[in-house]
Design a protein around this motif. Structure first.
Motif, PDB file in Angstrom:
ATOM      1  N   THR A   1       9.143  -7.422   6.967  1.00 20.85           N
ATOM      2  CA  THR A   1       7.770  -7.008   7.100  1.00 20.85           C
ATOM      3  C   THR A   1       6.295  -6.135   7.930  1.00 20.85           C
ATOM      4  O   THR A   1       5.460  -5.722   7.446  1.00 20.85           O
ATOM      5  N   ASP A   2       8.053  -5.316   7.946  1.00 18.35           N
ATOM      6  CA  ASP A   2       7.458  -3.895   7.755  1.00 18.35           C
ATOM      7  C   ASP A   2       6.949  -2.984   6.760  1.00 18.35           C
ATOM      8  O   ASP A   2       7.283  -3.356   5.742  1.00 18.35           O
ATOM      9  N   ARG A   3       6.136  -2.264   7.355  1.00 15.80           N
ATOM     10  CA  ARG A   3       5.296  -1.401   5.883  1.00 15.80           C
ATOM     11  C   ARG A   3       6.476  -0.792   5.093  1.00 15.80           C
ATOM     12  O   ARG A   3       6.351  -0.286   3.963  1.00 15.80           O
ATOM     13  N   ALA A   4       7.420  -0.089   6.000  1.00 13.58           N
ATOM     14  CA  ALA A   4       8.061   1.143   5.418  1.00 13.58           C
ATOM     15  C   ALA A   4       8.991   0.185   4.374  1.00 13.58           C
ATOM     16  O   ALA A   4       9.222   0.633   3.297  1.00 13.58           O
TER      17      ALA A   4
ATOM     18  N   LEU B   1       7.996  -2.451   2.721  1.00 14.75           N
ATOM     19  CA  LEU B   1       7.883  -3.174   1.360  1.00 14.75           C
ATOM     20  C   LEU B   1       7.072  -1.595   0.649  1.00 14.75           C
ATOM     21  O   LEU B   1       6.657  -2.130  -0.750  1.00 14.75           O
ATOM     22  N   ARG B   2       6.357  -1.161   1.122  1.00 13.10           N
ATOM     23  CA  ARG B   2       6.626   0.026   1.030  1.00 13.10           C
ATOM     24  C   ARG B   2       7.799   0.671  -0.783  1.00 13.10           C
ATOM     25  O   ARG B   2       7.597   1.385  -1.751  1.00 13.10           O
TER      26      ARG B   2
ATOM     27  N   GLU C   1       7.848  -1.706  -3.448  1.00 12.39           N
ATOM     28  CA  GLU C   1       6.603  -0.879  -4.192  1.00 12.39           C
ATOM     29  C   GLU C   1       7.374  -0.308  -5.258  1.00 12.39           C
ATOM     30  O   GLU C   1       6.519  -0.443  -6.438  1.00 12.39           O
TER      31      GLU C   1
END
Length: 447
Positions: A134-137, A139-140, A143
Motif C-alpha cells: 500500500t506504500d506509494r513507492a 505503487l508508483r 504503475e
C-alpha cells in the motif's frame, strides 16, 4: 545526488522485501481492506521446509483472487503434466502484452534448476508483497513497470529435487534449441513481452576459501550483446545488486571467478562463459538486460550448521536482496534501460557489424570465430524448415516463404540470433541452412 538515490533505493527495497529481517514475519501482511495475505509453506514453517507445489498453487490463487494487480497465466505444461505459470503484476492492473512491449518491464525467472529452491521462495513472497503493498513507492513502481514472474521454471525438477527436468535436461542450456517444454515456455514469454530486464535466480555450492560469497552475479558475456545493453547489465550487477546485497548484510562477488582470500585478486575462471544458450546470454543476444544471480547454499557458520532452517532463511533473504537491487535499478535507470534495449533491437535492421561465434567479454574471439561479413539471409529447404519452423516462431524470428521452404533474412531485430541459429559454424545451431549473399531489401513477416 548519490545520497538521494541511495535513500530512495533503500526505501523501495524495504517496501518491496518485507521479509529481509533476521527472521520471517510472525504474521502475514494485509491488503488495503485489511484482508490477511497468504503465506507460503516456507513462511509457515519458518524456513524448515520449502513450499510444496500444491501450496504454491493455492498461494498464487489466493493472491490472484485478492488483488486486481495480479494475473496468472498458464504458459505451458511440463512432460509430467505440471503447469508452467507466468504471474503478471502491474498497477492498477496488469497490462496486455502489446503494452508491456512498449513500456518498461522486468522478468524474474525462478528455480530453473529444481534443486535450487531459494529463488522460488523469494519470487513467491515478492509476488505477494507487490500484490498487497500500500506504500506509494511500490505503487508508483508498479504503475511504471510491469513485473513478470515465473515462480517455478522447472516444476518437475523441483518436485524431484533435481537440477534438470524430468528428462534430466538442464533447461538453462536449452534457450536456443528449445527441446524442453520449460525452455519453450520461457522463449514464448521473452517473445511476447520483450522484457527489458531479466533476473535469473540460482544457487551455488561454495569452494572454500576461493568461492564463498553469499551472493554472486554475472551479466551477459556473449560478444553479440549490444554495447549499451552490456553496459546496463554490468551496471545492474555492480552498481545496484551488489550494493543492495551488501547493504542487507551479505557479501557479494562475480559469478564464476575464484578469488584469492588475501588479496581479492582473481585466481581462475570456473564458470560463466559467453555461450549463447544460457539464459543471461540469450537475454543479451535478444536485446535485453540480463543478470544471473547465485546465492550460497552451504551453511558456513556453526549456527547455520546446527539449524538448517536458519540457513534456508539466509538463502532466501539474500535472494530478496538481489531482487530489491534489480527493482531499484529499473526505477532509477528507466530511461537508459529503455534506450539500450530499444536501440539493440532496432540495430538489427541496419544489418551492420560482425557476428561472433565464440569468445566472451573477458576472452576475445579468435579470428576464425568472427563472421566479419555475415550472409544477408539463409535458405531453408522444406525438410529443414519443417524441422525448425516452430523454434524460429518461438524465438520471434521472421521468415519469408520460398516455395516449400523459407528464406530467413538477417536484417531483422534478432539479426545476430538468426546467424547463431542457422549457420553451421555456430556452436549451438538448430540446423545447417544455406547462406545467401543476395537478398531482397523488403523483409516480410512469417507467411
Amino acid at each position: 545526488m548519490k545520497r538521494s538515490r541511495s535513500l530512495a533505493l533503500g526505501a523501495l527495497a524495504v517496501a518491496l522485501t518485507a521479509t529481509l529481517g533476521a527472521t520471517l514475519p510472525a504474521a502475514p501482511a494485509a491488503d488495503a481492506r485489511g484482508s490477511q495475505a497468504p503465506r507460503t509453506g516456507f513462511e509457515k514453517s519458518h524456513g524448515a521446509r520449502w513450499t510444496g507445489q500444491p501450496e504454491e498453487r493455492d498461494f498464487l490463487a489466493a493472491v490472484d483472487h485478492a488483488s486486481p494487480r495480479v494475473r496468472i497465466d498458464r504458459v505451458g505444461v511440463t512432460k509430467q503434466g505440471r503447469p508452467l505459470r507466468l504471474v503478471r503484476i502491474g498497477a492498477p492492473a496488469p497490462r496486455p502484452a502489446r503494452d508491456v512491449r512498449r513500456g518498461n518491464s522486468v522478468l524474474l525467472i525462478c528455480s530453473q534448476h529444481g534443486d535450487e529452491p531459494s529463488g522460488r521462495e523469494a519470487c513467491l513472497s515478492t509476488v505477494r508483497d507487490l500484490a498487497y503493498a500500500t506504500d506509494r513507492a511500490t505503487l508508483r513502481f508498479l504503475e511504471r513497470t510491469e513485473v513478470l514472474v515465473m515462480p517455478t521454471a522447472n516444476p518437475d525438477g523441483r518436485a524431484a529435487d533435481t537440477r534438470g527436468n524430468s528428462d534430466g535436461t538442464d533447461i538453462n542450456r536449452d534457450h536456443f534449441a528449445l527441446t524442453t517444454a520449460e525452455g519453450r515456455a520461457m522463449a514464448a514469454v521473452l517473445r511476447d513481452y520483450r522484457p527489458d530486464v531479466i533476473h535469473d535466480l540460482h544457487e551455488y555450492g561454495p569452494t572454500v576459501p576461493y568461492y564463498m560469497k553469499d551472493v554472486l552475479s554475472l551479466w551477459p558475456r556473449n560478444l553479440n550483446t549490444a554495447d549499451a545493453v552490456h553496459s546496463e547489465s554490468t551496471a545492474l550487477s555492480e552498481d545496484f545488486v551488489g550494493p543492495e546485497v551488501r547493504r542487507s548484510g551479505f557479501s557479494t562477488g562475480v559469478y564464476g571467478i575464484w578469488t584469492d582470500p588475501e588479496s581479492g585478486d582473481p585466481v581462475k575462471q570456473v564458470a560463466g562463459d559467453g555461450q549463447e544458450r544460457i539464459l543471461r546470454n540469450t537475454a543479451g543476444v535478444k536485446g535485453a538486460v540480463g543478470l544471473l544471480v547465485e546465492t550460497r547454499v552451504d551453511a558456513l557458520t556453526d549456527a547455520e550448521k546446527a539449524d538448517p532452517a536458519l540457513n534456508n532463511r539466509r538463502r532466501v533473504r539474500s535472494q530478496l536482496a538481489g531482487v530489491a537491487g534489480t527493482f531499484g535499478f529499473v526505477t532509477h535507470r528507466r530511461a537508459r534501460i529503455e534506450s539500450a534495449t530499444t536501440s539493440a533491437r532496432l540495430s538489427g535492421y541496419a544489418d551492420h557489424g560482425p557476428v561472433f561465434l565464440g569468445g566472451a567479454d573477458n576472452e576475445p574471439a579468435p579470428d576464425d570465430r568472427i563472421l566479419a561479413d555475415p550472409p544477408c539471409g539463409y535458405r531453408l529447404d522444406a525438410a529443414r524448415f519443417a524441422q525448425v519452423k516452430d523454434e524460429l516462431a518461438l524465438h520471434g524470428v521472421r521468415w519469408e516463404r520460398a516455395g516449400d521452404g523459407a528464406v530467413v533474412p538477417v536484417r531483422q531485430p534478432l539479426r545476430d540470433l538468426v546467424v547463431l541459429l542457422l549457420d553451421g559454424r555456430a556452436d549451438y545451431h538448430l540446423t545447417v541452412a544455406t547462406p545467401m549473399n543476395v537478398c531482397r531489401d523488403v523483409v516480410g513477416g512469417n507467411r
